[in-house]
Design an enzyme around this catalytic site. Structure first.
Site, short mmCIF file in Angstrom:
data_model
loop_
_atom_site.label_atom_id
_atom_site.label_comp_id
_atom_site.label_asym_id
_atom_site.label_seq_id
_atom_site.Cartn_x
_atom_site.Cartn_y
_atom_site.Cartn_z
CG ASP A 27 6.21 7.50 9.17
OD1 ASP A 27 6.07 8.67 9.54
OD2 ASP A 27 5.15 6.71 9.44
CE1 TYR A 51 2.04 2.74 12.82
CE2 TYR A 51 3.79 2.98 11.54
CZ TYR A 51 2.46 3.55 12.06
OH TYR A 51 1.99 4.73 11.46
N1 LIG Z 1 0.25 9.06 11.99
C1 LIG Z 1 -0.72 7.97 11.91
O1 LIG Z 1 -1.65 8.03 12.84
C2 LIG Z 1 -0.72 7.06 10.72
C3 LIG Z 1 -1.97 6.27 10.44
C4 LIG Z 1 -1.88 5.72 9.14
C5 LIG Z 1 -0.38 5.35 8.40
N2 LIG Z 1 0.41 6.07 8.98
C6 LIG Z 1 1.78 6.04 8.14
O2 LIG Z 1 1.44 6.10 6.65
C7 LIG Z 1 1.85 5.12 5.91
C8 LIG Z 1 0.98 4.64 4.66
O3 LIG Z 1 -0.26 4.44 5.15
P1 LIG Z 1 -1.09 3.01 5.14
O4 LIG Z 1 -0.17 1.95 5.31
O5 LIG Z 1 -2.39 3.06 5.75
O6 LIG Z 1 -1.46 2.80 3.72
P2 LIG Z 1 -1.08 3.25 1.92
O7 LIG Z 1 0.22 3.61 2.01
O8 LIG Z 1 -2.12 4.29 1.54
O9 LIG Z 1 -1.50 1.91 1.31
C9 LIG Z 1 -1.17 0.69 1.80
C10 LIG Z 1 -1.78 -0.45 0.94
O10 LIG Z 1 -1.47 -0.23 -0.61
C11 LIG Z 1 -0.91 -1.38 -0.95
N3 LIG Z 1 -0.10 -0.82 -2.22
C12 LIG Z 1 1.34 -0.37 -1.82
N4 LIG Z 1 1.81 0.29 -3.21
C13 LIG Z 1 0.91 -0.36 -4.02
C14 LIG Z 1 1.10 -0.18 -5.51
N5 LIG Z 1 1.91 0.18 -6.07
N6 LIG Z 1 -0.20 -0.94 -6.28
C15 LIG Z 1 -1.33 -1.23 -5.52
N7 LIG Z 1 -1.28 -1.51 -4.06
C16 LIG Z 1 -0.21 -0.89 -3.41
C17 LIG Z 1 -0.12 -2.04 0.11
O11 LIG Z 1 0.11 -3.27 -0.34
P3 LIG Z 1 1.40 -4.13 0.10
O12 LIG Z 1 2.13 -3.65 1.31
O13 LIG Z 1 0.97 -5.60 0.18
O14 LIG Z 1 2.39 -4.09 -1.35
C18 LIG Z 1 -1.05 -1.70 1.33
O15 LIG Z 1 -2.05 -2.74 1.33
C19 LIG Z 1 1.87 3.89 7.11
O16 LIG Z 1 2.41 2.82 6.74
C20 LIG Z 1 2.35 4.69 8.15
O17 LIG Z 1 3.80 4.65 8.25
C21 LIG Z 1 0.34 6.91 9.92
#
Ligand SMILES: NC(=O)c1ccc[n+]([C@@H]2O[C@H](COP(=O)([O-])OP(=O)(O)OC[C@H]3O[C@@H](n4cnc5c(N)ncnc54)[C@H](OP(=O)(O)O)[C@@H]3O)[C@@H](O)[C@H]2O)c1
Length: 296
Positions: free
Chosen positions: A53, A58
């Protein structure tokens, strides 16, 4: 009782028959040099992911494309999503072409309207002669041409906005997905029921609670993780799949990219505890930018 963790290969079927792998690697904020490239490559190889995704905003579509290339998997076996940014709502085909070029792909599996907000790139204000319905009509046209996108959908749409969209003239394609924030402190029950009734998949973004997540410290989540001898992240991702949502955990840490796609089945009692967690610990929304209104 250690849970049986397995690489997740679940697929759901979208309303147009296209299959979508339940777990995707998220890539928001994967912007340090080589972060997106390496995490995408690891995900598609050692992590056994089949779904990535990304989004134009980004700023990492080139690296995502490099990561896909480096992984050397058959294009037809992977599912790639990208998103149209707010300032490009009058420029859909060009914006999509630009994304495809950066990704080095001929098509994406899913193209989303990132936010229900159409912004004039010059004035930075919302257009008064263009809405997300007009934008959707452009996506429909590209979808019907059958070349550059396999499915189209929306993101950050409320029930009210989806109703407006679905009841508008010239709208004859139902979005395949609505990508929204979802985790045990934001379960969105009304939206979940509404989307089910319209055959629209919910894609759960920020499923781990995004950066500096309160979820990893939540006593109920920590206790469940201990019980199954898994990581809290694996509890959150497994729960999301068990409630039949697509889930998009992001990580640029190699070991986490891999462990995040190893899931297990929660017992009913624990599944229910997570379903009800926000009743006890309160609702938390982490992604709520000023340019959008979730109350409308
Ligand atoms: N459509 C939209 O408006 C929208 C908005 C927000 C997000 N998104 C999509 O959804 C995805 C996920 O959301 P997000 O990036 O906000 O956050 P998330 O996936 O909920 O959390 C990411 C955070 O968690 C950490 N993490 C990952 N795996 C872990 C584990 N096993 N243990 C401990 N910490 C862990 C990561 O650190 P590290 O990377 O340092 O490991 C990062 O700081 C985005 O990347 C994007 O593709 C879409």
């Amino acid at each position: 009782m250690a849970a049986k963790l397995e690489f997740n290969t679940t697929e759901f079927t979208l309303n147009n028959g296209h299959k979508i792998p339940a777990v995707a690697l998220g890539t928001w904020r994967a912007t340090e040099k080589d972060a997106a490239k390496n995490s995408v490559k690891t995900a598609l190889t050692e992590g056994h992911y089949r779904h990535i995704d990304t989004a134009a905003i980004y700023g990492n579509e080139e690296e995502v494309g490099e990561g896909i290339k480096a992984a050397n998997v058959d294009r037809k076996n992977i599912f790639v999503t990208t998103k149209l940014w707010n300032s490009e709502h009058k420029n859909v085909e060009n914006a999509l072409d630009e994304s495809l070029k950066k990704l080095q792909l001929d098509y994406v599996d899913l193209y989303l309207i990132h936010w229900p907000v159409s912004t004039n790139p010059e004035t930075k204000k919302p257009y008064d002669d263009h809405t997300f319905v007009d934008t959707w009509r452009s996506l429909q046209k590209i979808y019907k041409e059958g070349k550059k996108v396999k499915a189209i959908g929306v993101s950050n749409f409320t029930i009210k906005k989806l109703e407006k969209l679905l009841n508008s003239e010239g709208v004859d394609i139902v979005p395949a997905v609505n990508q929204v924030e979802a985790h045990p402190l934001l379960t969105q029950p009304e939206l979940v029921d509404y989307l089910k009734s319209k055959n629209i998949y919910l894609e759960a973004y920020s499923p781990l609670g995004s950066s500096d997540s309160p979820l990893f410290k939540n006593p109920t989540i920590v206790e469940i993780a201990k019980k199954y001898q898994v990581e809290p992240a694996q509890v959150l991702i497994s729960w999301a799949i068990q409630r039949k949502t697509v889930v998009l955990p992001k990580s640029v840490t190699e070991s986490r990219v891999i462990s995040n796609n190893k899931t297990f089945v929660l017992e009913d009692e624990d599944f229910e505890k997570l379903n009800k967690l926000s009743e006890k610990d309160g609702v938390v929304r982490t992604c709520d930018p000023d340019f959008n209104n979730f109350n409308d």
